[in-house]
Design an enzyme around this catalytic site. Structure first.
Site, PDB file in Angstrom:
ATOM      1  N   SER A 288       0.833  -1.194   0.000  1.00 58.93           N
ATOM      2  CA  SER A 288       0.000   0.000   0.000  1.00 58.93           C
ATOM      3  C   SER A 288       0.867   1.242   0.000  1.00 58.93           C
ATOM      4  CB  SER A 288      -0.893   0.004   1.236  1.00 58.93           C
ATOM      5  OG  SER A 288      -1.635   1.193   1.299  1.00 58.93           O
TER       6      SER A 288
ATOM      7  N   PRO B 156       4.506   7.471   9.027  1.00 59.71           N
ATOM      8  CA  PRO B 156       4.055   6.910  10.303  1.00 59.71           C
ATOM      9  C   PRO B 156       2.721   7.459  10.801  1.00 59.71           C
ATOM     10  CG  PRO B 156       6.201   7.979  10.546  1.00 59.71           C
ATOM     11  CD  PRO B 156       5.782   8.132   9.130  1.00 59.71           C
TER      12      PRO B 156
ATOM     13  N   LYS C  10       2.664  -3.642   6.932  1.00 57.74           N
ATOM     14  CA  LYS C  10       2.937  -3.757   5.499  1.00 57.74           C
ATOM     15  C   LYS C  10       4.397  -3.415   5.206  1.00 57.74           C
ATOM     16  CE  LYS C  10      -1.676  -3.051   3.627  1.00 57.74           C
ATOM     17  NZ  LYS C  10      -1.759  -4.123   2.653  1.00 57.74           N
TER      18      LYS C  10
END
Length: 97
Positions: free
Chosen positions: A9, A15, A31
């Site tokens: 993604s 973050p 991910k």
């Protein structure tokens, strides 16, 4: 070894992205770790990191490529069909991926 194509993604390097607030959070973190594990595996790989997925028709929009979430597209969307096409081509033509 056969190439591995991973669908991750966009936004995993941010973050504080909205992905981190979905569900139980930290989706982007997990991910990104999955990507790092694949990169360290020694296997040939391609990582596809689409932005907002739509059910729209494929081949209807220009596909853009970026690095480290640098693309700023409004709206940040891509059709699932186009993502699938890119992933299949990465398997069929690993030397170009």
């Amino acid at each position: 070894a056969a190439p591995v194509v991973l669908c991750s993604s966009m936004g995993t390097t941010e973050p504080d992205s909205f992905l981190e607030k979905l569900g139980n959070g930290h989706i982007g973190f997990f991910k990104l770790n999955e990507e790092a594990f694949l990169m360290a595996s020694g296997l040939p790989y391609t990582i596809v990191k689409p932005c907002g997925l739509t059910d729209g028709p494929g081949s209807a929009a220009e596909l853009l490529v970026g690095h480290d979430d640098e693309i700023d597209v409004k709206p940040p969307t891509v059709s699932r069909s186009d993502v699938a096409r890119v992933m299949v081509e990465a398997l069929l033509q690993p030397e170009a991926a």
